[in-house]
Design an enzyme around this catalytic site. Structure first.
Site, PDB file in Angstrom:
ATOM      1  N   ARG A  18       2.993  10.898 -11.909  1.00  0.00           N
ATOM      2  CA  ARG A  18       3.621  11.214 -10.618  1.00  0.00           C
ATOM      3  C   ARG A  18       4.319  12.575 -10.649  1.00  0.00           C
ATOM      4  O   ARG A  18       5.386  12.778 -10.060  1.00  0.00           O
ATOM      5  CB  ARG A  18       4.606  10.138 -10.197  1.00  0.00           C
ATOM      6  CG  ARG A  18       3.972   8.804  -9.840  1.00  0.00           C
ATOM      7  CD  ARG A  18       5.031   7.799  -9.411  1.00  0.00           C
ATOM      8  NE  ARG A  18       5.946   7.504 -10.510  1.00  0.00           N
ATOM      9  CZ  ARG A  18       7.168   7.019 -10.378  1.00  0.00           C
ATOM     10  NH1 ARG A  18       7.637   6.769  -9.166  1.00  0.00           N
ATOM     11  NH2 ARG A  18       7.927   6.788 -11.422  1.00  0.00           N
ATOM     12  N   CYS A 524       5.335   6.827  -3.540  1.00  0.00           N
ATOM     13  CA  CYS A 524       4.275   6.180  -4.310  1.00  0.00           C
ATOM     14  C   CYS A 524       4.629   4.710  -4.510  1.00  0.00           C
ATOM     15  O   CYS A 524       5.806   4.356  -4.640  1.00  0.00           O
ATOM     16  CB  CYS A 524       4.097   6.855  -5.668  1.00  0.00           C
ATOM     17  SG  CYS A 524       3.580   8.582  -5.558  1.00  0.00           S
ATOM     18  N   TRP A 569      -0.995  -5.224   0.148  1.00  0.00           N
ATOM     19  CA  TRP A 569      -0.366  -4.205  -0.682  1.00  0.00           C
ATOM     20  C   TRP A 569      -0.461  -4.523  -2.168  1.00  0.00           C
ATOM     21  O   TRP A 569       0.277  -3.982  -2.983  1.00  0.00           O
ATOM     22  CB  TRP A 569       1.084  -4.009  -0.256  1.00  0.00           C
ATOM     23  CG  TRP A 569       1.169  -3.379   1.112  1.00  0.00           C
ATOM     24  CD1 TRP A 569       0.138  -3.016   1.921  1.00  0.00           C
ATOM     25  CD2 TRP A 569       2.364  -3.049   1.826  1.00  0.00           C
ATOM     26  NE1 TRP A 569       0.599  -2.481   3.089  1.00  0.00           N
ATOM     27  CE2 TRP A 569       1.965  -2.487   3.073  1.00  0.00           C
ATOM     28  CE3 TRP A 569       3.725  -3.166   1.553  1.00  0.00           C
ATOM     29  CZ2 TRP A 569       2.883  -2.041   4.017  1.00  0.00           C
ATOM     30  CZ3 TRP A 569       4.642  -2.727   2.505  1.00  0.00           C
ATOM     31  CH2 TRP A 569       4.226  -2.162   3.710  1.00  0.00           C
ATOM     32  N   GLU A 673       8.761  -0.475  14.446  1.00  0.00           N
ATOM     33  CA  GLU A 673       9.008   0.964  14.457  1.00  0.00           C
ATOM     34  C   GLU A 673       8.809   1.504  15.851  1.00  0.00           C
ATOM     35  O   GLU A 673       7.804   1.233  16.500  1.00  0.00           O
ATOM     36  CB  GLU A 673       8.054   1.663  13.481  1.00  0.00           C
ATOM     37  CG  GLU A 673       8.128   3.181  13.528  1.00  0.00           C
ATOM     38  CD  GLU A 673       7.233   3.792  14.591  1.00  0.00           C
ATOM     39  OE1 GLU A 673       7.645   4.811  15.170  1.00  0.00           O
ATOM     40  OE2 GLU A 673       6.153   3.263  14.848  1.00  0.00           O
ATOM     41  N   HIS A 702      12.282   7.504   7.824  1.00  0.00           N
ATOM     42  CA  HIS A 702      11.421   8.345   7.003  1.00  0.00           C
ATOM     43  C   HIS A 702      11.765   9.823   7.136  1.00  0.00           C
ATOM     44  O   HIS A 702      11.091  10.676   6.582  1.00  0.00           O
ATOM     45  CB  HIS A 702       9.950   8.115   7.361  1.00  0.00           C
ATOM     46  CG  HIS A 702       9.479   6.743   7.018  1.00  0.00           C
ATOM     47  ND1 HIS A 702       9.529   5.700   7.915  1.00  0.00           N
ATOM     48  CD2 HIS A 702       8.968   6.217   5.880  1.00  0.00           C
ATOM     49  CE1 HIS A 702       9.062   4.606   7.341  1.00  0.00           C
ATOM     50  NE2 HIS A 702       8.718   4.892   6.111  1.00  0.00           N
TER      51      HIS A 702
END
Length: 767
Positions: A18, A524, A569, A673, A702
């Site tokens: 990462r 991530c 997920w 949202e 975000h």
């Protein structure tokens, strides 16, 4: 017949450790310079190309790297930058990329961030392009050419990748309702042609043009647009590989056969059957690229099965065949070799992006009769791994299968309809008008992460770990009380991830140390791997929630992740239907929900942010999915009394076309949202009488932008056009784990004060 060529559609860009995430976030904090960040990006690209080159791929894919998002890069490439991100007379620069994505950048420009939504039916999020009437495109920041120059310096035979013009327009949003995005095509064609002209000068033979919307249900207008666009292009000496993925193109193969492309890529993992329809009339003088190595899962490919499939296709299609990944490998972790602590038996069943590249080469070697001794050895090893997984006793649990088989319709029904439950809940909960809450998580500080890591690495005892986490819960509860939030959460300090946490407590899951994939930007995730039947050996959240509730007189929500989201997920087993796995998860969650109610928890939230994401791309397949997905949620939630309030949460999804199914979930409260779209998502409720409570998000978590009380009130007043005041909740868009406490406290203070103002304004009205 010529040898089969091999390539991939894209490679993960985050780095095996990462590196890109860490460097980008350091840049945002002004800890490194732009030049240093770009050097790290350059190194990651070089490592990715080296993996492809050393594996022996015929083409090295270039242009798949991005510092944030490939769709956003395309917007910048064609100069599509909304005015609010540019000072008068200035042009876009490197920081504009981050400003559009986050509403903030190191250049101190602050503006409302662009919308973000899911990339087709994946858990990757892209930045939505914005279009206005009369939009003019112009080649601007050309990172594609920079990457091509970089790769060419190593002497690679490269294949650049570019999002196609129709897909780019489809993914974007028109700023005016009566504006047809297709009106922008003529100018966009000119700019794409310029790109093709530039690439034709670079000694490039093939370019990959991604048009995944060909797997969707396209209107005649959009189908015709494909013909009009591609017949107008002058590709010069370039050959175009038109790339599709995530579904079948058989409904659109007629238009594909009419346009002057040189090759076509099919995702034969998501829909193997389409090959029969496609090759009926597909021109023999064009390349057909076969996506037979799954780019979205982590199981080893069955090499024998794949090579047999290729041989069968060769018997029916005499043209040139290529072999590839089904889609970009960005949806897979980078390198299985990094997993030093993974169970050896299960590790032997897996393949990450680097290993998938090797699988592609092995398949082509077998078909092309190259490296026969080595190929035979590798083929035998692969066959043994496939057989080992198939016969493993760790995969199957007969008690779980029996319980699933005994599910009946009543298991998914609450005792009474919402109208009756709402009265009992109002009496029990005694909440004010416009009740305030948050979605679940609070900032995951470095101190919290250190506590979890120390416990995981056995550096602290369980007692010390519990005490530390309880201290963080206490802090979260006290802060919420000070902010006058009505329904509290415990903050989820004990949770590393909303799916991984539950997977670690359920049977049938296994976990990696470095199995990271990009969700959006620098975010991530490390999806769990579902390898076997799923059950709940013990309660998963009861102790934490009981402790949290003991700290306050206010209600504290029980927080769970829903069955469809845990399924979507995770990397899911491919030896049974997804709905069977989802039912197993639903039953495990049902047990937890019942235990929470027994622990006197009055409000339980079952998050389903992936509910819309998992919807099949073809509308003809929607109903089957929606039926079992709704059923799984209801089974997980329906075991409680009427007085227990069930919440669910969904984020970054369009609901208009599935609003009835959202209602069929029968959650007492749904939070969604809405802030980035200025409550536009609520238009779904304009023509549908949604019966239950709704909490449209008023704080875009975000973005580092902090909404003012005035902005939040305006959003809520907009929401009141669609939602009755007595059924309107006030909450952020999503969990707050990625934010920091100072900004969270200010934003939530503004949120609760806005709700209080509305409460005073509406309390005297006859509701």
């Amino acid at each position: 017949m010529s040898d089969i060529c091999n390539h991939i559609l894209g490679f993960p860009r985050i780095g095996s450790q990462r590196e890109l995430k860490k460097a980008t976030e350091a840049y945002w904090k002004n800890e490194i310079t732009e030049l240093e960040l770009k050097k790290i990006g350059k190194k990651i690209r070089e490592e990715n190309w080296k993996i492809q080159s050393e594996a022996g791929l015929d083409f090295i894919t270039v242009g798949d790297f991005s510092f944030y998002d490939q769709v956003l890069d395309t917007s910048l490439l064609f100069g599509n930058v909304p005015d609010r991100f540019l000072e008068k007379g200035s042009e876009a620069n490197f920081d504009t990329l981050f400003c559009m994505a986050r509403g903030h950048a190191p250049n101190n420009i602050n503006a409302r961030a662009c919308e973000m939504t899911k990339w087709f039916n994946t858990n990757y999020h892209y930045i939505v392009p914005e279009f206005k009437q009369g939009q003019k495109f112009k080649i601007s920041l050309n990172s594609l050419l920079e990457q091509i120059e970089h790769a060419s310096s190593f002497g690679y035979k490269i294949k650049p990748v570019l999002i196609g013009p129709l897909t780019y327009l489809w993914l974007g949003k028109a700023s005016e309702n009566d504006f047809n995005k297709l009106d922008l095509l003529n100018n966009l064609i000119e700019e794409y042609t310029k790109i093709f002209n530039l690439l034709s000068l670079k000694n490039i033979e093939w370019i990959q043009v991604d048009e995944p919307i060909l797997t969707l249900d396209l209107s005649p207008e959009w189908k015709e647009a494909f013909y009009n666009v591609y017949t107008k292009f002058d590709f010069k000496n370039l050959k175009i590989l038109l790339t599709t993925y995530f579904g079948s193109i058989q409904d659109n193969i007629d238009i594909v056969n009419k346009i002057p492309i040189h090759g076509l890529h099919l995702d034969l993992c998501s829909n193997p059957e389409q090959i029969n329809e496609v090759i009926k009339n597909y021109p023999k003088n064009k390349v057909l690229s076969l996506g037979l190595i799954n780019g979205r899962n982590i199981w080893k490919s069955n090499i024998t099965k794949i090579t047999d499939t290729i041989c069968k296709i060769k018997q029916k299609f005499s043209g040139e065949l290529w072999l590839s990944s089904s889609c970009s490998l960005m949806h897979s972790p980078v390198d299985l070799d990094q997993e030093k602590n993974l169970d050896p038996e299960i590790k032997n069943w897996l393949a990450f992006a680097k290993q998938k590249v090797l699988e592609i080469k092995l398949c082509s070697n077998i078909i092309n009769s190259k490296d026969t001794k080595q190929s035979e050895l590798l083929l035998n090893e692969n066959a043994q791994a496939i057989e080992s997984r198939k016969n493993s006793k760790r995969v199957h649990n007969e008690a779980v299968k029996k319980r699933v088989s005994e599910i009946n319709k009543k298991d998914g029904d609450r005792k009474n309809p919402y109208s009756i439950r709402a009265l009992k809940q109002k009496e029990t909960l005694k909440l004010p008008l416009f009740p305030t809450t948050t979605i679940g998580s609070f900032p995951q500080t470095q101190k919290i992460r250190n506590v979890r890591n120390n416990y995981k690495n056995k550096k602290i005892s369980k007692e010390d770990y519990t005490k530390e986490i309880q201290n963080h819960i206490l802090e979260s509860i006290r802060k919420q009380e000070e902010l006058n939030i009505d329904v509290l959460v415990h903050g989820e300090a004990e949770r590393n991830d909303m799916v991984e946490y539950f997977g670690e407590l359920l049977e049938g899951f296994v976990f990696t140390s470095n199995g990271w994939v990009q969700s959006y930007g620098t975010r991530c995730v490390k999806p769990p791997i579902i390898f076997g039947d799923i059950s709940r050996p013990a309660s998963m959240t009861i102790d934490w929630i009981k402790y949290s509730q003991s700290l306050t007189q206010k209600h504290v929500k029980g927080m769970l992740t829903g069955p469809v989201t845990i399924l979507s997920w995770s990397f899911v087993r491919d030896d049974q239907l997804p709905k069977e796995t989802a039912l197993q998860i639903a039953l495990a969650l049902r047990d937890e929900v019942i235990d929470l109610e027994k622990a006197d928890v009055k409000i339980i939230q079952i998050d389903e942010p992936a509910f819309r994401e998992a919807l099949p791309l073809k509308k003809s397949e929607w109903q089957e999915y929606l039926t079992w997905a709704v059923n799984c949620f209801r089974i997980s939630a329906a075991g409680v009394q009427d007085s227990t309030q069930i919440h669910t949460h969904m984020c970054y999804s369009e609901f208009n076309d599935i609003i009835k199914s959202i209602a069929d979930l029968d959650a007492d409260v749904i939070t969604i949202e809405c802030s980035r779209s200025n409550m536009e998502l609520l238009q779904a409720f304009e023509n549908f009488a949604y019966p239950n409570d709704i909490g449209p998000g008023v704080y875009d978590i975000h973005s580092p932008q902090i909404p003012s009380k005035k902005e939040i009130k305006e959003l809520l007043e907009n929401a009141l056009k669609y939602i009755p005041a007595e059924r309107l909740w006030v909450n952020p868009d999503c969990g707050l784990k990625t934010r920091n406490w100072p900004e969270v406290e200010i934003a939530l203070k503004n949120m609760t004060e806005a709700a209080f103002d509305l409460r005073k304004q509406y309390s005297h009205r006859d509701l």
